[in-house]
Design a protein around this motif. Structure first.
Motif, PDB file in Angstrom:
ATOM      1  N   VAL A   1       0.842  -1.204   0.000  1.00  0.00           N
ATOM      2  CA  VAL A   1       0.000   0.000   0.000  1.00  0.00           C
ATOM      3  C   VAL A   1       0.877   1.254   0.000  1.00  0.00           C
ATOM      4  CG1 VAL A   1      -1.641   1.355   1.362  1.00  0.00           C
ATOM      5  CG2 VAL A   1      -1.973  -1.112   1.096  1.00  0.00           C
ATOM      6  N   LEU A   2       1.881   1.280   0.848  1.00  0.00           N
ATOM      7  CA  LEU A   2       2.778   2.441   0.893  1.00  0.00           C
ATOM      8  C   LEU A   2       3.579   2.568  -0.396  1.00  0.00           C
ATOM      9  CD1 LEU A   2       1.942   2.384   3.900  1.00  0.00           C
ATOM     10  CD2 LEU A   2       4.298   3.024   4.463  1.00  0.00           C
ATOM     11  N   GLY A   3       3.951   1.425  -0.997  1.00  0.00           N
ATOM     12  CA  GLY A   3       4.646   1.478  -2.272  1.00  0.00           C
ATOM     13  C   GLY A   3       3.793   2.104  -3.361  1.00  0.00           C
ATOM     14  N   LEU A   4       2.500   1.776  -3.374  1.00  0.00           N
ATOM     15  CA  LEU A   4       1.589   2.392  -4.347  1.00  0.00           C
ATOM     16  C   LEU A   4       1.475   3.896  -4.119  1.00  0.00           C
ATOM     17  CD1 LEU A   4      -1.249  -0.297  -4.460  1.00  0.00           C
ATOM     18  CD2 LEU A   4       0.478   0.165  -6.199  1.00  0.00           C
ATOM     19  N   MET A   5       1.485   4.324  -2.863  1.00  0.00           N
ATOM     20  CA  MET A   5       1.442   5.754  -2.568  1.00  0.00           C
ATOM     21  C   MET A   5       2.690   6.453  -3.109  1.00  0.00           C
ATOM     22  SD  MET A   5      -1.460   6.091  -1.126  1.00  0.00           S
ATOM     23  CE  MET A   5      -1.274   7.824  -0.699  1.00  0.00           C
ATOM     24  N   LEU A   6       3.848   5.811  -2.967  1.00  0.00           N
ATOM     25  CA  LEU A   6       5.082   6.383  -3.510  1.00  0.00           C
ATOM     26  C   LEU A   6       5.020   6.454  -5.032  1.00  0.00           C
ATOM     27  CD1 LEU A   6       7.883   4.708  -1.344  1.00  0.00           C
ATOM     28  CD2 LEU A   6       6.970   7.015  -1.135  1.00  0.00           C
ATOM     29  N   CYS A   7       4.461   5.421  -5.652  1.00  0.00           N
ATOM     30  CA  CYS A   7       4.364   5.407  -7.113  1.00  0.00           C
ATOM     31  C   CYS A   7       3.459   6.527  -7.612  1.00  0.00           C
ATOM     32  CB  CYS A   7       3.844   4.049  -7.587  1.00  0.00           C
ATOM     33  SG  CYS A   7       5.059   2.707  -7.411  1.00  0.00           S
ATOM     34  N   ILE A   8       2.447   6.880  -6.832  1.00  0.00           N
ATOM     35  CA  ILE A   8       1.590   8.002  -7.209  1.00  0.00           C
ATOM     36  C   ILE A   8       2.397   9.301  -7.247  1.00  0.00           C
ATOM     37  CG2 ILE A   8      -0.346   9.442  -6.449  1.00  0.00           C
ATOM     38  CD1 ILE A   8      -1.660   6.887  -5.382  1.00  0.00           C
ATOM     39  N   VAL A   9       3.257   9.486  -6.232  1.00  0.00           N
ATOM     40  CA  VAL A   9       4.112  10.679  -6.205  1.00  0.00           C
ATOM     41  C   VAL A   9       5.078  10.661  -7.386  1.00  0.00           C
ATOM     42  CG1 VAL A   9       5.799  11.978  -4.864  1.00  0.00           C
ATOM     43  CG2 VAL A   9       3.893  10.841  -3.708  1.00  0.00           C
ATOM     44  N   VAL A  10       5.687   9.495  -7.652  1.00  0.00           N
ATOM     45  CA  VAL A  10       6.601   9.372  -8.787  1.00  0.00           C
ATOM     46  C   VAL A  10       5.881   9.744 -10.088  1.00  0.00           C
ATOM     47  CG1 VAL A  10       7.919   7.729 -10.193  1.00  0.00           C
ATOM     48  CG2 VAL A  10       8.097   7.663  -7.694  1.00  0.00           C
ATOM     49  N   TYR A  11       4.669   9.230 -10.260  1.00  0.00           N
ATOM     50  CA  TYR A  11       3.899   9.534 -11.471  1.00  0.00           C
ATOM     51  C   TYR A  11       3.673  11.041 -11.614  1.00  0.00           C
ATOM     52  CZ  TYR A  11      -0.111  10.097 -14.546  1.00  0.00           C
ATOM     53  OH  TYR A  11      -0.950  10.535 -15.548  1.00  0.00           O
ATOM     54  N   ARG A  12       3.295  11.700 -10.528  1.00  0.00           N
ATOM     55  CA  ARG A  12       3.018  13.129 -10.590  1.00  0.00           C
ATOM     56  C   ARG A  12       4.290  13.921 -10.888  1.00  0.00           C
ATOM     57  NH1 ARG A  12      -1.478  15.464  -9.051  1.00  0.00           N
ATOM     58  NH2 ARG A  12      -0.328  17.316  -8.377  1.00  0.00           N
TER      59      ARG A  12
ATOM     60  N   GLU B   1       7.994  14.352 -17.913  1.00  0.00           N
ATOM     61  CA  GLU B   1       9.384  14.065 -18.270  1.00  0.00           C
ATOM     62  C   GLU B   1       9.519  13.951 -19.790  1.00  0.00           C
ATOM     63  OE1 GLU B   1      12.913  10.858 -17.161  1.00  0.00           O
ATOM     64  OE2 GLU B   1      10.816  10.372 -16.781  1.00  0.00           O
ATOM     65  N   ASP B   2      10.554  14.577 -20.328  1.00  0.00           N
ATOM     66  CA  ASP B   2      10.783  14.564 -21.769  1.00  0.00           C
ATOM     67  C   ASP B   2      11.489  13.273 -22.168  1.00  0.00           C
ATOM     68  OD1 ASP B   2      11.163  15.104 -24.409  1.00  0.00           O
ATOM     69  OD2 ASP B   2      12.768  16.580 -24.093  1.00  0.00           O
ATOM     70  N   LEU B   3      10.771  12.403 -22.855  1.00  0.00           N
ATOM     71  CA  LEU B   3      11.336  11.143 -23.321  1.00  0.00           C
ATOM     72  C   LEU B   3      11.418  11.095 -24.848  1.00  0.00           C
ATOM     73  CD1 LEU B   3       9.545   8.599 -20.931  1.00  0.00           C
ATOM     74  CD2 LEU B   3      11.799   9.637 -20.671  1.00  0.00           C
ATOM     75  N   SER B   4      11.404  12.280 -25.467  1.00  0.00           N
ATOM     76  CA  SER B   4      11.416  12.330 -26.933  1.00  0.00           C
ATOM     77  C   SER B   4      12.712  11.763 -27.508  1.00  0.00           C
ATOM     78  CB  SER B   4      11.222  13.778 -27.408  1.00  0.00           C
ATOM     79  OG  SER B   4      12.254  14.616 -26.885  1.00  0.00           O
ATOM     80  N   HIS B   5      13.783  11.819 -26.720  1.00  0.00           N
ATOM     81  CA  HIS B   5      15.071  11.325 -27.201  1.00  0.00           C
ATOM     82  C   HIS B   5      15.269   9.842 -26.926  1.00  0.00           C
ATOM     83  CE1 HIS B   5      15.507  12.334 -22.984  1.00  0.00           C
ATOM     84  NE2 HIS B   5      16.593  11.587 -22.915  1.00  0.00           N
ATOM     85  N   ILE B   6      14.266   9.200 -26.335  1.00  0.00           N
ATOM     86  CA  ILE B   6      14.379   7.787 -25.971  1.00  0.00           C
ATOM     87  C   ILE B   6      13.393   6.967 -26.795  1.00  0.00           C
ATOM     88  CG2 ILE B   6      14.092   6.099 -24.121  1.00  0.00           C
ATOM     89  CD1 ILE B   6      14.983   8.223 -22.166  1.00  0.00           C
TER      90      ILE B   6
END
Length: 624
Positions: free
Chosen positions: A383-394, A399-404
């Motif tokens: 559950v806490l890991g999912l909360m961290l992933c929400i922050v990571v997503y936000r 993020e610019d991934l046009s070069h990848i």
């Protein structure tokens, strides 16, 4: 702010003084670093030999753990000496770094003089403590315990020598005298005010453990020495406690055999990088998730969940992950502060993942089923890991991934096959613990042996010339972490002796509002306790007092245990006092101030997740 002095600061501080002082430092340095490196190597060999003898030869070495413990204390102290010589002890310098250069140089000298003051005050008690151990004979080796305890006065004296050398090599004699005078005046003022402290009772807790400790931390004094000065001042000026007792508590804090996993996993992390295993693993993971915004941050969250608890030490868990992921994440544009903030947050998130030593401790001191705790610990961490992933997503949604470019699946599969030996390492380590092949302390040696073989015969990348510097770096980093744990343990003991722990239990037991209020106060209390106590001492002190109260209020033991552990994790990894946060900064080699702003969002997410776990008992007990 910095985990260590920058190269420019070191040059500035060492620019003055006679040249012979530099030669003395150059001669003494290897006399400490070489034995420290050999101690790391010796501990690896001794513990691995114990595993082989017990599991393969069915003839356990009864003396292996005892010898490893003796070598470990010497390693911790000599590593602390190297860290002080290099200026690598963890420190908070947000305010110092904002000062003009001349004043900043003065602050640096004041910090060094403060370290020297603590070392000077504690060196004789350390010798007394070691001398008292002379009469104690170790059970397996049947030698005097002085051989082990002597590491404390020797290490403290050597740190004092290098502190003096740094002061004498100061570029400005005037600033040197000012720094020494400032520290001497403060120490003298506290000593003269000694009779006043005797009548202040628990107000001394605020004066020393908040005022002195906090003031020292924000003044740029290394964290370990700030804790040590606060505890020494409290015990010496407001109690009648003999000062060798403080040294004994430091010894106790640094001597838990499970902490031996810290230097071994630090070395394992360096070994994974050197043998090419890290590159193979990161190349595969990058091909798999590299086209996803924040992809490697998700990998970090998942990797910590996977390896957490294997070593029994959160610092060791972080040391196994960071060297493998951080270089690639930095090359993709991630800021160092963001990386160390997420690393610390994942350390707090995974505190309940089995086989967690904290959960084992809870079971042993409260009578709760350890198997039930292990079962209940998986979902709260998720559950806490999912909360961290929400922050990571936000944070990474733009993020610019046009070069990848997205990697073709055929290449992903090929890279996965190459990376399989590296990806299998966490599973090998966890299987060794679960199957009883090795203890949580010994298991890191299996990882080291596995990595050596993989580097030599699979990846064919093994630079023997790098082993020496890697061993020295391991000793220095481990020493800086362990010295903090030692002085923090002494501080925790001081809090206990003051009656603070029993007062806290009585206060919480009398709260109005029933179970919800008790749970809310438990979260807040253990967040605070986690910032000054390691998980095991806190559980040993407060578990037998608070678990019966929770039981009376109808709170399930496993549910309460999950909330307590997660709350302590929040405090342990939250700046400015959380020891785990500074351990994460040291492992990531990132200045602590760079991670403070990014970690706020993660800590808020973890707090919300902890509240969710507290509010929904099913998350903890649904699968029991």
């Amino acid at each position: 702010m910095s985990t260590a002095l920058t190269a420019e600061e070191l040059r500035a501080l060492n620019a003055g003084g006679p040249r012979w002082l530099g030669r003395v430092d150059a001669v003494l340095g290897p006399l400490v670093s070489v034995p420290a490196a050999l101690l790391v190597l010796a501990d690896i060999v001794v513990l691995f030999a114990g595993v082989v003898a017990r599991y393969a030869l069915h003839s356990p070495l009864l003396w292996s753990d005892e010898l490893a413990s003796i070598l470990f204390l010497w390693l911790a102290m000599l590593g602390s000496v190297i860290a002080l010589r290099r200026g690598e002890h963890m420190r908070m310098t947000a305010f110092v770094s904002s000062a003009p250069p001349p004043r900043r140089a003065l602050f640096e000298l004041v910090a060094t003089a403060a370290c020297l003051a603590f070392l000077a005050m504690v060196v004789w008690p350390a010798w007394e403590y070691a001398h008292d151990e002379l009469a104690i004979t170790t059970p397996a080796l049947e030698i005097s315990n002085l051989w082990r305890a002597a590491a404390l006065p020797v290490g403290i004296a050597l740190m004092g020598v290098f502190a003096v050398l740094r002061l004498l090599r100061a570029a400005s004699l005037r600033q040197l005298l000012q720094a020494v005078a400032i520290v001497a005046a403060i120490v003298l003022a506290f000593w003269l005010a000694g009779p006043l402290f005797a009548g202040l009772g628990r107000l001394n807790l605020l004066i020393f453990f908040v005022g002195v400790a906090g003031g020292c931390v924000f003044a740029g004094i290394p964290i370990a020495f700030a804790f040590g000065l606060a505890t020494f001042g409290y015990l010496a000026l407001s109690t009648g406690t003999p000062m060798p007792t403080l040294v004994g508590r430091m010894d106790e804090g640094m001597s838990h055999l499970i902490l031996l996993a810290v230097p071994l996993f630090v070395f394992l992390g360096l070994l994974i990088e050197m043998t090419g295993m890290a590159r193979a693993m990161i190349t595969f993971l990058s091909s798999l998730l590299g086209h996803v915004r924040g992809g490697l941050s998700y990998v970090l969250v998942g990797a910590m969940y996977l390896v957490s608890g294997i070593s029994g030490s959160k610092a060791a868990d972080m040391a196994a992950i960071a060297p493998a992921l951080f270089p690639e994440m930095k090359s993709r544009g991630a800021k160092p502060g963001e990386l160390v903030a997420l690393l610390a947050a994942t350390g707090a998130q995974t505190e309940t993942v089995p086989p967690s030593l904290v959960l084992i401790t809870i079971g042993s001191v409260t009578g709760v089923s350890i198997a039930a705790l292990f079962t209940g610990g998986l979902l709260p961490a998720l559950v806490l890991g999912l909360m961290l992933c929400i922050v990571v997503y936000r944070r990474y949604r733009f993020e610019d991934l046009s070069h990848i470019q997205r990697t073709p699946w055929a290449r992903v599969a090929r890279l996965g096959l190459i990376a399989f030996p590296a990806l299998a390492l966490p599973f090998v380590i966890r299987a060794a613990v679960v199957e009883g092949v090795a203890t949580a302390t010994e298991v890191s040696t299996i990882g080291i042996a596995y990595s050596v073989l993989a580097g030599l015969f699979i990846y064919r990348q093994f630079d023997f010339r790098r082993l020496g510097p890697m061993l020295v770096d391991t000793a220095a980093l481990s020493g800086s972490i362990l010295f903090i744990i030692g002085t923090a343990t002494a501080m925790a003991w001081g809090l206990t002796q003051s009656g603070f722990s029993r007062l806290l239990a009585e206060t919480m037991g009398g709260l109005p509002g029933g179970a919800p209020m008790f749970m809310a106060m438990s979260i807040l209390a253990f967040v605070v306790l986690g910032s000054v106590l390691e998980g095991i001492p806190a559980i040993v002190l407060f578990g037998p007092l608070l678990f019966p109260i929770a039981r009376q209020l109808g709170i399930h033991d496993v549910h309460y245990a999950m909330v307590v552990v997660l709350s302590m994790g929040l405090g342990l990894f939250a700046p400015p006092l959380g020891v785990g946060y500074y351990a994460a900064c040291a492992i990531g080699r990132v200045p602590p101030d760079e991670g403070i702003r990014p970690i706020v969002g993660y800590m808020v997410a973890l707090f919300i997740g902890t509240v969710i776990v507290a509010a929904i008992p099913w998350i903890s007990i649904g699968f029991l």
